[in-house]
Motif scaffolding. Structure first.
Motif, short mmCIF file in Angstrom:
data_model
loop_
_atom_site.label_atom_id
_atom_site.label_comp_id
_atom_site.label_asym_id
_atom_site.label_seq_id
_atom_site.Cartn_x
_atom_site.Cartn_y
_atom_site.Cartn_z
N GLY A 163 -5.74 4.70 -9.24
CA GLY A 163 -7.13 5.32 -8.86
C GLY A 163 -7.16 6.28 -7.98
N ASP A 164 -8.30 7.18 -7.76
CA ASP A 164 -8.46 8.45 -7.30
C ASP A 164 -8.98 8.40 -5.77
N LYS A 165 -8.87 7.02 -5.01
CA LYS A 165 -9.29 7.17 -3.31
C LYS A 165 -8.32 6.49 -2.64
N VAL A 166 -7.05 6.56 -3.05
CA VAL A 166 -6.03 5.93 -2.05
C VAL A 166 -6.11 6.30 -0.91
N THR A 167 -6.18 7.53 -0.33
CA THR A 167 -6.38 7.97 0.94
C THR A 167 -7.31 7.42 1.74
N GLU A 168 -8.58 7.33 1.14
CA GLU A 168 -9.86 6.78 1.66
C GLU A 168 -9.77 5.51 2.09
N ILE A 169 -8.83 4.50 1.09
CA ILE A 169 -8.64 3.12 1.51
C ILE A 169 -7.61 2.98 2.72
N LEU A 170 -6.39 3.92 2.70
CA LEU A 170 -5.57 3.70 3.79
C LEU A 170 -6.22 3.96 5.08
N TRP A 171 -6.97 5.11 5.44
CA TRP A 171 -7.68 5.30 6.77
C TRP A 171 -8.56 4.38 7.01
N PHE A 172 -9.49 3.94 5.99
CA PHE A 172 -10.41 2.80 6.28
C PHE A 172 -9.71 1.52 6.75
N LEU A 173 -8.62 1.01 6.21
CA LEU A 173 -7.96 -0.13 6.69
C LEU A 173 -7.18 0.03 7.94
N TYR A 174 -6.81 1.29 8.16
CA TYR A 174 -5.93 1.45 9.36
C TYR A 174 -7.16 1.47 10.49
N ASP A 175 -8.09 1.73 10.38
CA ASP A 175 -9.31 1.75 11.56
C ASP A 175 -9.82 0.52 11.50
N LEU A 176 -10.11 -0.13 10.07
CA LEU A 176 -10.67 -1.57 10.14
C LEU A 176 -9.87 -2.47 10.88
N GLU A 177 -8.47 -2.15 11.09
CA GLU A 177 -7.43 -3.29 11.62
C GLU A 177 -7.93 -3.21 13.03
N GLN A 178 -8.21 -2.05 13.68
CA GLN A 178 -8.23 -1.80 15.19
C GLN A 178 -9.86 -2.68 15.43
N GLN A 179 -10.81 -2.71 14.58
CA GLN A 179 -12.03 -3.26 14.88
C GLN A 179 -11.93 -4.72 14.88
N ALA A 180 -10.97 -5.14 13.89
CA ALA A 180 -10.92 -6.71 13.79
C ALA A 180 -10.17 -7.33 14.87
N LYS A 181 -9.14 -6.38 15.54
CA LYS A 181 -8.50 -7.04 16.74
C LYS A 181 -9.13 -7.09 17.89
N LYS A 182 -10.20 -6.17 18.12
CA LYS A 182 -11.13 -6.02 19.26
C LYS A 182 -12.24 -7.36 18.97
N ALA A 183 -12.44 -7.76 18.01
CA ALA A 183 -13.24 -8.78 17.54
C ALA A 183 -12.63 -10.21 17.66
N GLY A 184 -11.33 -10.15 17.94
CA GLY A 184 -10.53 -11.56 17.81
C GLY A 184 -10.09 -11.59 16.45
N GLY A 185 -10.23 -10.97 15.38
CA GLY A 185 -9.85 -11.16 14.01
C GLY A 185 -8.60 -10.49 13.98
N GLU A 186 -7.88 -10.64 12.56
CA GLU A 186 -6.91 -9.76 12.24
C GLU A 186 -6.83 -9.42 10.68
N ILE A 187 -6.22 -8.22 10.34
CA ILE A 187 -6.05 -7.68 9.05
C ILE A 187 -4.70 -7.94 8.94
N HIS A 188 -4.15 -8.35 7.79
CA HIS A 188 -2.90 -8.74 7.36
C HIS A 188 -2.47 -7.89 6.10
N LEU A 189 -1.85 -6.56 6.06
CA LEU A 189 -1.74 -5.81 5.03
C LEU A 189 -0.15 -6.02 4.74
N THR A 190 0.23 -6.82 3.63
CA THR A 190 1.49 -6.82 3.15
C THR A 190 1.91 -6.24 2.16
#
Length: 388
Positions: A163-190
């Motif tokens: 696909g053509d929006k790889v960079t957008e996904i990477l930065w989105f998940l990078y930021d969302l990971e921090q939001q999840a932690k602040k809410a007591g959740g987790e993002i696990h990217l394997t």
């Protein structure tokens, strides 16, 4: 009857038009008299690619086909407070928020608790479809902010390629990971095979946009994700597997030999990660490290789907039981092998979560809560999980 010179003239004209096409040009089919008209060369925008050097941040974009760069010099206070006061960079409507300069190796591989779990796989650059799927299933809200509370959200790899929006996904998940932690959740990217391929310079599935990005930024594409880049460093911190409650997640799966040889999750992850990028190793991969990075390793293994793929080297039901017992789980949850929807194999012991998001038309999310499992459709509809 038409003059033969007319046909000769048309042939010469057609040849001239074809010869004039550049590598990035496209052609329309609705021209008169059978002619083809050259459209404008695509002017891609991409980025940012952010690199750290001492207390400097060097950010680079491709903006409508042209390179744009910014350098930020950080104070000691800014560096120390990045976690609580992240820094934003932006150009040509492509922003990124930087939360830290160095990501520590993700060493926690097992999580237990009373929380909901959501899982999917294989985004392959389909940012818009991903956002629609996550929004409609309440992983994020309408402002694209974390909405899953203390839930654990698992992505079993393959953000890159096709696909053509790889960079957008990477930065989105990078930021969302921090939001999840602040809410007591987790993002696990394997890590998936396409992350590892790109880091190692295997670029056979790149979208043309990223070929152009590398050209204009004057770097081989894999060097845009070196260990001194924000996203490259972040990716290197990610594990190749994660165990949550009674479920074990990975991109491809676990070969029966891992149980027969009594390999632990910690050993699998450590040896795989210690040998992640060939160009960064002191010596070539060998022995078990080489095995983990080939067909029977956790990012490539397709043995749970061998029969339907016309192969004869798949895992047997007894071997699945052996693996489950060895790793002390009830389910393997994997991506990598595309399905029309999220499905199960081996009477529910294996769950396949690659729902073909990469095609850009449809996708699903697996939900698990209090031992109940269901599928979330692209529209957010709750669907049953069928056992095969």
């Amino acid at each position: 009857m038409l003059n033969p010179l007319y046909f000769a003239h048309r042939l010469l004209l057609s040849c001239a038009i074809v010869t004039s096409l550049s590598a990035n040009s496209t052609v329309t089919d609705n021209a008169s008299d059978g002619e083809k008209l050259v459209e404008k060369t695509v002017l891609y925008s991409d980025g940012p690619y952010v690199f750290t050097q001492d207390k400097h941040l060097d950010a680079h974009w491709l903006c409508h086909g042209e390179k744009v760069s910014q350098r930020l010099t950080l104070s000691t206070e800014q560096v120390d407070n990045l976690a609580s006061k992240p820094i934003a960079v932006s150009a040509c409507d492509l922003p990124a928020t930087i939360h830290n300069l160095i990501n520590q190796e993700h060493e926690i591989l097992e999580y237990n608790g009373d929380f909901p779990v959501a899982a999917l796989s294989d985004f392959h650059g389909q940012y818009d479809l991903m956002i629609e799927l996550l929004t409609n299933n309440n992983i994020i809200d309408k402002n694209q902010q974390w909405a899953f509370g203390n839930g654990h959200f698992v992505i079993t790899g393959d953000i890159f390629d096709r696909g053509d929006k790889v960079t957008e996904i990477l930065w989105f998940l990078y930021d969302l990971e921090q939001q999840a932690k602040k809410a007591g959740g987790e993002i696990h990217l394997t890590l998936g095979n396409h992350e590892v391929m790109v880091l190692n310079g295997d670029l056979r599935y790149l979208h043309p946009k990223y070929i152009e990005t590398a050209k204009k930024l004057n770097k081989p594409f894999e060097q845009l994700f070196t260990s001194d880049s924000i996203i490259g460093n972040w990716l290197r911190s990610k594990p190749v597997l994660v165990k949550i409650n009674n479920m074990l997640f990975a991109h491809g799966g676990f070969h029966p030999d891992l149980a027969k040889d009594k390999r632990t999750l910690v050993d699998i992850n450590r040896v795989f990660k210690d040998n992640l990028v060939k160009a960064e190793l002191d010596k070539p991969r060998e022995g078990w490290a080489e095995v983990l990075h080939t067909t029977n390793g956790p990012i490539w293994y397709r043995g749970y789907f061998a029969a339907e793929r016309g192969k004869d080297n798949g895992a047997t039901s007894a071997e699945i039981d052996l693996l489950l017992k060895h790793f002390k789980v009830k389910h393997f949850i994997v991506g990598h092998t595309s399905q029309k929807q999220i499905e199960t194999r081996y009477q529910g012991r294996v769950i396949a979560i690659d729902s073909s998001i990469k095609r850009g038309q449809y996708g699903e999310i697996l939900f698990i809560e209090n031992e109940k499992k269901w599928r979330g459709s692209l529209s957010g509809k709750v669907l049953p999980l069928y056992h095969q």
